[in-house]
Write an enzyme that holds these catalytic residues in place. Structure first.
Site, PDB file in Angstrom:
ATOM      1  N   LYS A 276       0.804  -1.221   0.000  1.00 24.14           N
ATOM      2  CA  LYS A 276       0.000   0.000   0.000  1.00 24.14           C
ATOM      3  C   LYS A 276       0.840   1.275   0.000  1.00 24.14           C
ATOM      4  O   LYS A 276       0.529   2.233  -0.714  1.00 24.14           O
ATOM      5  CB  LYS A 276      -0.956  -0.006   1.193  1.00 24.14           C
ATOM      6  CG  LYS A 276      -2.092  -1.010   1.043  1.00 24.14           C
ATOM      7  CD  LYS A 276      -3.040  -0.936   2.208  1.00 24.14           C
ATOM      8  CE  LYS A 276      -4.145  -1.978   2.056  1.00 24.14           C
ATOM      9  NZ  LYS A 276      -5.090  -1.942   3.183  1.00 24.14           N
TER      10      LYS A 276
ATOM     11  N   ASP B 179      -9.794   2.698   2.653  1.00 24.25           N
ATOM     12  CA  ASP B 179      -9.765   1.892   3.883  1.00 24.25           C
ATOM     13  C   ASP B 179     -10.374   2.623   5.069  1.00 24.25           C
ATOM     14  O   ASP B 179     -11.168   2.064   5.831  1.00 24.25           O
ATOM     15  CB  ASP B 179      -8.331   1.494   4.227  1.00 24.25           C
ATOM     16  CG  ASP B 179      -7.851   0.279   3.459  1.00 24.25           C
ATOM     17  OD1 ASP B 179      -8.696  -0.505   2.989  1.00 24.25           O
ATOM     18  OD2 ASP B 179      -6.631   0.102   3.334  1.00 24.25           O
TER      19      ASP B 179
END
Length: 277
Positions: free
Chosen positions: A71, A107
């Site tokens: 990420k 997220d």
């Protein structure tokens, strides 16, 4: 599902990636909404992410999700970032447009939407375990909703870097966070601890200082009932597993790639819950 020259392609990149239920979820939404699309798992080893992203973009993919351990590197490789991704310092949802990589971070929003769906009030003090990409997103989203955020990570320097990047927050030493749990209204595991049901920690002992009213959330969803959540339930704390976060964070990506905003509905939960059972 028929694959042809007009099929829109997307997927999830990780190492490993076989644990991801994102393909099951996105392909379900493709069927429900009659989208000519396909979403596939893409195992990409560390050090190979840039090659993979440029290759997928050149091959006509609409975009990808990015999971552990890519990420933060994905964030650095993006040609363009949403404000949410900049705030989180991480990107988990990428779109490919005319050879450019556009990064977003869903997220944090997905995590908080899932908590709200489980009637967890986003207020007071929140302790986030971890300082990786998901932790950054969760911490930023909690701060944006008015929580006072504390960060504990096994490598203290990474926790300090996260707090500095966020511009607010407090670092707790990894060895000290259990003794401070009584001050918290929310505990979040934003690490891979417990993935696959591993008994990484003596959670029952670590949670002893928690007070009535504490909520405990885990971003891990394989298994849904992680060792942390099982221990929290024995202490009588409200628990929230990671499945809802997975579903909530996926919606924006699906819309960007396939042109439809799906619902985080009972059918989606039931499909993934059955697969994880």
């Amino acid at each position: 599902m028929t694959i042809d020259g007009k099929t829109r392609l997307a997927g999830v990149i990780g190492w490993p990636v076989e644990h991801s239920r994102s393909p099951l979820l996105h392909n379900h939404w493709c069927r429900v909404h009659q989208v000519n699309g396909a979403y596939v798992p893409l195992p990409v080893a560390p050090g190979q992410l840039e090659t993979a992203l440029r290759g997928l973009a050149a091959a006509g993919f609409r975009g990808v999700n990015v999971t552990i351990p890519h990420k933060e590197e994905a964030f650095r490789l993006c040609d363009e970032l949403t404000e949410t991704a900049r705030r989180a310092g991480a990107a988990n949802t990428l779109r490919f447009e005319k050879g450019r990589i556009i990064g977003d971070c869903t997220d944090g929003t997905g995590f908080c939407d899932n908590l709200s769906a489980h009637d967890v009030r986003l207020e007071g003090r929140a302790l986030v375990l971890g300082a990786g990409g998901a932790a950054r997103a969760v911490a930023a989203a909690l701060q944006d909703r008015g929580c006072e955020v504390f960060i504990a990570n096994r490598t203290t320097a990474r926790a300090e870097a996260l707090v500095q990047a966020l511009g607010a927050g407090t670092v707790l030493d990894w060895a000290d966070w259990p003794s401070r749990l009584g001050e918290m209204s929310l505990l979040v595991n934003a690490t891979s601890l417990g993935m696959g049901g591993r008994e990484d920690m003596d959670w029952a002992t670590l949670l002893q200082a928690g007070q009535a009213g504490l909520s405990v959330a885990d971003i891990v969803y394989t298994p849904r009932q992680t060792p942390l959540l099982k221990a929290a339930q024995k202490h009588g704390f409200r628990t929230v597993d990671g499945l809802g976060m997975l579903i909530c964070q996926a919606r924006a990506g699906f819309q960007g790639w396939f042109g439809v905003l799906p619902e985080a509905d009972e059918a989606s939960f039931a499909l993934l819950a059955q697969d994880l059972a």
